[in-house]
Design an enzyme around this catalytic site. Sequence first.
Site, short mmCIF file in Angstrom:
data_model
loop_
_atom_site.label_atom_id
_atom_site.label_comp_id
_atom_site.label_asym_id
_atom_site.label_seq_id
_atom_site.Cartn_x
_atom_site.Cartn_y
_atom_site.Cartn_z
N GLN A 125 -4.41 -5.23 7.12
CA GLN A 125 -5.42 -6.20 6.67
C GLN A 125 -5.37 -7.50 7.46
O GLN A 125 -6.39 -8.15 7.64
CB GLN A 125 -5.23 -6.52 5.18
CG GLN A 125 -5.41 -5.33 4.26
CD GLN A 125 -6.81 -4.75 4.31
OE1 GLN A 125 -7.79 -5.46 4.54
NE2 GLN A 125 -6.91 -3.45 4.14
N LYS A 179 -10.24 -1.15 11.14
CA LYS A 179 -10.45 -2.32 10.28
C LYS A 179 -10.76 -3.57 11.11
O LYS A 179 -11.00 -4.63 10.57
CB LYS A 179 -9.21 -2.56 9.41
CG LYS A 179 -8.96 -1.41 8.41
CD LYS A 179 -7.93 -1.81 7.38
CE LYS A 179 -7.24 -0.62 6.75
NZ LYS A 179 -7.94 -0.07 5.59
N HIS A 194 0.88 -1.16 0.00
CA HIS A 194 0.00 0.00 0.00
C HIS A 194 0.93 1.22 0.00
O HIS A 194 2.05 1.15 0.48
CB HIS A 194 -0.81 -0.06 1.30
CG HIS A 194 -1.90 0.94 1.44
ND1 HIS A 194 -1.65 2.24 1.78
CD2 HIS A 194 -3.24 0.83 1.31
CE1 HIS A 194 -2.81 2.89 1.86
NE2 HIS A 194 -3.79 2.06 1.58
N CYS A 248 -4.93 2.41 -3.50
CA CYS A 248 -3.72 3.01 -2.95
C CYS A 248 -2.51 2.10 -3.15
O CYS A 248 -1.63 2.01 -2.29
CB CYS A 248 -3.88 3.36 -1.48
SG CYS A 248 -5.12 4.62 -1.20
N ASP A 292 3.20 -4.63 8.02
CA ASP A 292 2.01 -3.80 7.89
C ASP A 292 0.82 -4.73 8.11
O ASP A 292 0.49 -5.55 7.26
CB ASP A 292 2.01 -3.18 6.48
CG ASP A 292 0.68 -2.55 6.10
OD1 ASP A 292 -0.31 -2.70 6.85
OD2 ASP A 292 0.62 -1.92 5.03
#
Lengths: 143, 413
Positions: free
Chosen positions: B210, B233, B130, B371, B207
Site C-alpha cells: 500500500q 497497485k 494482511h 484479507c 510490506d
Amino acid sequence: MEAVTPITAIEEEIVDEFSLFDSWEDKYEYIIDMGKKLPALEDQYKKEENKIRGCQSTVWMVSEAKDGRIFYKADSDAVIVKGLISMLIRVFSGQKASDIVSADMKFIDDIGMSTHLAQTRSNGLRAMIRQMKLDAMAWNSKQ
Amino acid sequence: MESVLNKKTLDVQVVREQFPILKRQVKGYPLVYLDNAATSQKPKVVIDALVEYYSNYNANIHRGIHTLAEEATAAYEQTRETVRQFLGAASTEEIIFTRGTTEGINLVAYSWGRANLKAGDEIILSSLEHHSNMVPWQMIAEEKGAKVKIVPISDEGEFNWEAFELMLSEKTKFVSVVHASNALGVINPVKKIIEAAHAVGALVMLDGAQSSVHLDIDVQELDCDFFAFSGHKVYGPTGAGALYGKRALLEAMPPFEGGGEMIKQVTYEWTTYNDLPYKFEAGTPNIADTIALKPALDFVSSIGKDVIRAHEAQLLEYATNELKKLPGLKIMGDVKDKVSVVSFVMEGIHPQDIGILLDNQGIAVRTGHHCAEPLMNRLCIPGTSRASFAMYNTLEEVDSLIRGLNKVIKMLR
C-alpha cells in the site's frame, strides 16, 4: 397430505412479482423486505457446523426431512443475503429432495439476480444453493 | 499530458484522460472507482506498452541472441533500473522481480527463513498485517519451531510501541511489518521499528503493497533489509512486482525456486547458481507485464508523488469529514498519519449490503475483512467498507459516495 406447489410454479410466481419492478431500487427494496420478514433462526442453530462457507456475510442454514420432503431454516447477518435466502426457502422448503436436486434455478437469471451467482468470494447465493442441494441429497440417501 | 507535468497541483481532468476505463458506465451510472487499494486502474501508456511488446518484440529474454530477444531483454532490464530508482536501492542486483508483494514475502520467508531460523527464534509482526505477511511466517515458523509474536494496536490501529519494545530480545530474528495498512490506511512507524529491531540484531522486512504508490520510498534511508511491492497497485500491470533486499543478505540466501535462468552451471550431479538478481528468478518471467511496469512508475514520477499525495490528502480529508456526518457511521483507523484509505462501519448495516447497493449505483468500494481477519477480530467487527483513493479520483466522486450511502441508509434502515 397437503398439495405442494411445484418448484417451477413458485419460480414463475417470483418472476411475475419481479416483472412489476422497473428500477433496481424497487427490486432490492423487495429483497430487503423479504430479508427483514424472514424469521430469525433460533440461537441454538447459529453454530459453526451450520455456517455456509463462501459468503462474505455469515449464513447459517439447517434442514430437516419430514414425510419425504425437505424443510429449510436459515439466517444471515446481512439483510440482502437474508432476502435471497428467504426466496430460496420459498422455492425449496417443503419440496421433494429429487426435485430440489434437479431444479435448474434459471429464474434467478430471469429476475436479474444472476450477478449474485458470480463465483467471487463476496457472493454467497451460489454457495447457498449448493448447500441446499447437498442437504437434499443427504436426506434423500438416508430415506 | 504536457499540462500534467511540472505543475504543483494536479489537474485531475487531464489525469483522468489518461485512464480509458474511467469512461465506463456501470449499471447505467458513470463508474466511481474507489477500490484502488485492491488494484489501481492503468493509464494508456501502460496498456500501450503491453500491446507494443506483443506486437513488436515478444521474445524470451537473456538467452536469445536474435534482435527480438535483445530488445525484450533491454526493456525488461530497463524496468529493473526504474524500480531501483523508485525504491532508492543502491544497485539493480538488489531488485528481484516477483509476481507481487505476496511472492516477495514468501521468497524471504522461505529462502532466508529456511537457512537461518531455528527452534526458539522469534518473528515479530504487527496486528495490522494482511494475510500475505502473516501466513508465510506462520508456515516457516511451524517448520522451524520458531515463534510468531504479534505487536498489539490501539482501537484506532496505532502500533503499540511499548509492547513492541518489550517483545524485542536476542531471540528476535526477524520483524516483518506492513508499511501502510490495506484495511485501515494507518501508517506504521517503520523507521523507528527498523532502528529498534536492528539494535537487537534482527532483520526487518516491509510490506510495501500500500505504501509504494503513496509514499516516497528510500530503502537506503529507511535501512530496511527487505521491501516488497506490487506493480498493479502503482498503476502497473498485475503479476509484476519487485522485492528489494540488501545485497549481502541476498547473496547469502539460497535460491527460492530452481529452474532455468537461476543457474550458472548444471551437471547431472550438481548445480552452481547464477549471480544476483537472477539467482532468484527461475524460469521465464512475466516479461510483458514487467516491461509495462516501467511506464507506470515513470507516469507516477512524471506527475510527482508529492503532487499526487496532496491531491489524495484532499480527497481523504473531504471524504472523512463528509462520512462522519452520516448517522451511525464510524471510521475505523481515524488517525492523522495514514494513506488515502478510509474504512468505516455503519451501525446495524452489514458491509456486504453496503457493497451491493453501492455497486448498483456504479460505485466500487471494497467490503469485508480485507484479507486481515485477525485485525477484524481484534477490532470486534465482521468487516468494514473501504473507499481508497487514487490520483484520478475527484471530490465529485466523494459526493457520489456520500449520496450512494445516503441511499443505502434509506433503503436499509
